[in-house]
Design a protein around this motif. Structure first.
Motif, PDB file in Angstrom:
ATOM      1  N   GLN A 339       0.820  -1.216   0.000  1.00 33.88           N
ATOM      2  CA  GLN A 339       0.000   0.000   0.000  1.00 33.88           C
ATOM      3  C   GLN A 339       0.853   1.265   0.000  1.00 33.88           C
ATOM      4  O   GLN A 339       0.459   2.296  -0.535  1.00 33.88           O
ATOM      5  N   LYS A 342       1.530   2.153  -3.510  1.00 37.71           N
ATOM      6  CA  LYS A 342       0.382   2.805  -4.151  1.00 37.71           C
ATOM      7  C   LYS A 342       0.275   4.264  -3.731  1.00 37.71           C
ATOM      8  O   LYS A 342      -0.071   5.133  -4.526  1.00 37.71           O
ATOM      9  N   GLU A 371       1.340  -3.046 -12.064  1.00 41.59           N
ATOM     10  CA  GLU A 371       0.364  -2.440 -11.155  1.00 41.59           C
ATOM     11  C   GLU A 371      -0.819  -3.386 -10.910  1.00 41.59           C
ATOM     12  O   GLU A 371      -1.365  -3.443  -9.807  1.00 41.59           O
ATOM     13  N   LYS A 372      -1.203  -4.131 -11.958  1.00 41.92           N
ATOM     14  CA  LYS A 372      -2.276  -5.122 -11.786  1.00 41.92           C
ATOM     15  C   LYS A 372      -1.829  -6.211 -10.812  1.00 41.92           C
ATOM     16  O   LYS A 372      -2.613  -6.734 -10.022  1.00 41.92           O
ATOM     17  N   LYS A 375      -2.257  -5.050  -7.292  1.00 37.31           N
ATOM     18  CA  LYS A 375      -3.660  -5.114  -6.883  1.00 37.31           C
ATOM     19  C   LYS A 375      -4.090  -6.552  -6.596  1.00 37.31           C
ATOM     20  O   LYS A 375      -4.877  -6.821  -5.685  1.00 37.31           O
ATOM     21  N   ARG A 376      -3.553  -7.503  -7.398  1.00 39.58           N
ATOM     22  CA  ARG A 376      -3.880  -8.912  -7.199  1.00 39.58           C
ATOM     23  C   ARG A 376      -3.370  -9.394  -5.834  1.00 39.58           C
ATOM     24  O   ARG A 376      -4.055 -10.118  -5.114  1.00 39.58           O
ATOM     25  N   GLU A 378      -2.902  -7.567  -3.210  1.00 35.94           N
ATOM     26  CA  GLU A 378      -3.796  -6.978  -2.203  1.00 35.94           C
ATOM     27  C   GLU A 378      -5.066  -7.815  -2.059  1.00 35.94           C
ATOM     28  O   GLU A 378      -5.510  -8.106  -0.942  1.00 35.94           O
TER      29      GLU A 378
END
Length: 454
Positions: A339, A342, A371-372, A375-376, A378
């Motif tokens: 995080q 991000k 970036e994907k 997110k995955r 997370e």
């Protein structure tokens, strides 16, 4: 930002640096290339002509011809004149007025005025410690008033209510009266836009300007409009005494012509640039640093600022103390580090500020894919129970299948993420505090995440 222009000028800069001798012939060849690059980037023709003439005059002067490193000097001239075209250094926003300082936001519909108004409110609250009130004078566009109410709340400012049946001048006066009575430092007035310039729009905004007497009248322009941005800027300059420009959507601009044109066409300085859709995606515009980006020299100062702003120093210290105490590094800590990445504004935003050579190397990794992947990761951790995050050793086959189903991924991806976590856990055991940047380097070295070249 301005990728096509940056690519061409970066190649020219590289060639010029190696020039042992500068002659009128190779200066002419170089300027022809620069001229083509600027025109293709949608820079206005009068601006291109003026820029080329200034560079040529200085390039053929004694400063270059008498230099031991003429190529280097020539690059610095191009850099200096690019900066001068966009305005020298930083042009600060003027708040030197009896409070509240009124700032009028002008521009066409679709330029991003409403979002930019909220971004500016957030900037003034966080960076200038001001008490900010916003109001919408856009009584024509459906939901414009509600949109401003929503983004103003997100920015942490206060919103003054208005309705579509009111007159914009009456709205402005009522908001100003409220701002005075409640001791606001700044009043931001979001005005109505149109899909094209028309007399009704210009007359209305002239009347609003006369009624409010703003200390700043900012022209909000979409950087992706290119040549059209210049035409609208010219029309607004004729109607209003513009004090500054905010360029929006610079993160999506592949040409970059607007930044080089609007300053010279309007005579008003560029004060801010919108760098992302997020409310913190507004940068104070620095012409010298922006020129460096266009020439592929990067903007390391902005990069450091972005990373520093994104790092939670207190959280980093707590993590270091936790690891030192032997408490161990769990999946909650791993999620916190993801995080942090991000919060720095995303990988592509960081890459944008690197010098061209470093960015090209880093760019070998697909930023969108990276970036994907973040997110995955997370999603996988969020599918775990609090106990599983604290004690990852409990996660066996049955739990992995449940976690994978909850995150919408294959079990192999859960295994991959857990392996990366174990690698990080091992590193943390070896680290003696080490600082956030050291940790970020290691985080960047993991599979699927580009190594950050700090």
């Amino acid at each position: 930002m301005a990728s096509a222009l940056t690519d061409k000028l970066s190649r020219l800069v590289k060639d010029l640096r190696g020039q042992g001798r500068i002659t009128e012939s190779n200066v002419t060849d170089m300027l022809r290339e620069v001229r083509m690059a600027l025109l293709e980037a949608d820079v206005a023709l009068p601006v291109v002509r003026d820029f080329i003439a200034r560079v040529k005059e200085k390039a053929l002067g004694q400063e270059v011809l008498g230099s031991l490193q003429p190529g280097q000097v020539l690059v610095s001239i191009v850099n200096r004149e690019l900066s001068a075209t966009m305005g020298e250094g930083v042009s600060d926003i003027n708040l030197a007025a009896q409070p509240p300082a009124v700032i009028l936001m002008a521009g066409l519909q679709g330029a991003g005025k409403t979002t930019t108004t909220a971004k500016l409110a957030k900037h003034l609250i966080e960076k200038r410690k001001k008490k900010v009130l916003t109001v919408s004078g856009d009584v024509y566009r459906p939901a414009a008033i509600e949109q401003l109410k929503t983004v103003t709340a997100q920015a942490g400012a206060e919103w003054f209510p208005s309705t579509p049946d009111q007159n914009p001048v009456d709205i402005g006066r009522a908001a100003l009266d409220y701002a005075k009575k409640h001791f606001f430092d700044v009043l931001l007035v979001d005005t109505a836009g149109r899909l094209a310039i028309d007399e009704a729009l210009m007359l209305e905004i002239k009347n609003l300007h006369a009624a409010l007497n703003p200390v700043e009248t900012l022209f909000v322009v979409d950087a992706m409009q290119g040549q059209d941005a210049v035409n609208t800027a010219k029309a607004f300059k004729e109607a209003l005494p513009l004090t500054g420009i905010i360029l929006t959507k610079t993160d999506g601009d592949s040409r970059g012509g607007a930044a080089l044109s609007v300053r010279q066409i309007t005579g008003a300085p560029i004060k801010f640039a919108g760098t992302s859709e997020k409310l913190d995606g507004l940068e104070v515009f620095d012409a010298e640093r922006h020129a460096g980006r266009i020439l592929g020299m990067g903007d390391i100062v902005a990069l450091v600022e972005q990373v520093t702003a994104g790092v939670d120093i207190e959280a980093a210290k707590k993590l270091a103390d936790k690891v030192k105490s032997g408490a161990g590094f769990d999946l909650n800590d791993f999620l916190a580090q993801i995080q942090q990445m991000k919060q720095m504004g995303g990988l592509s935003s960081l890459m944008d500020k690197l010098p061209a050579a470093m960015a090209a190397k880093a760019g070998q990794v697909d930023m969108d894919k990276a970036e994907k992947d973040i997110k995955r990761k997370e999603g996988i951790i969020h599918s775990m129970t609090p106990l599983e995050r604290r004690k990852p050793e409990l996660i066996k086959a049955t739990r992995k299948r449940r976690i994978a189903a909850g995150a919408g991924v294959h079990v192999q991806e859960v295994n991959r993420m857990l392996k990366e976590f174990e690698q990080m856990q091992e590193m943390m055991k070896k680290m003696k505090g080490g600082g956030m940047m050291k940790l970020m380097k290691r985080l960047g070295g993991m599979k699927g995440m580009p190594k950050m070249p700090f």
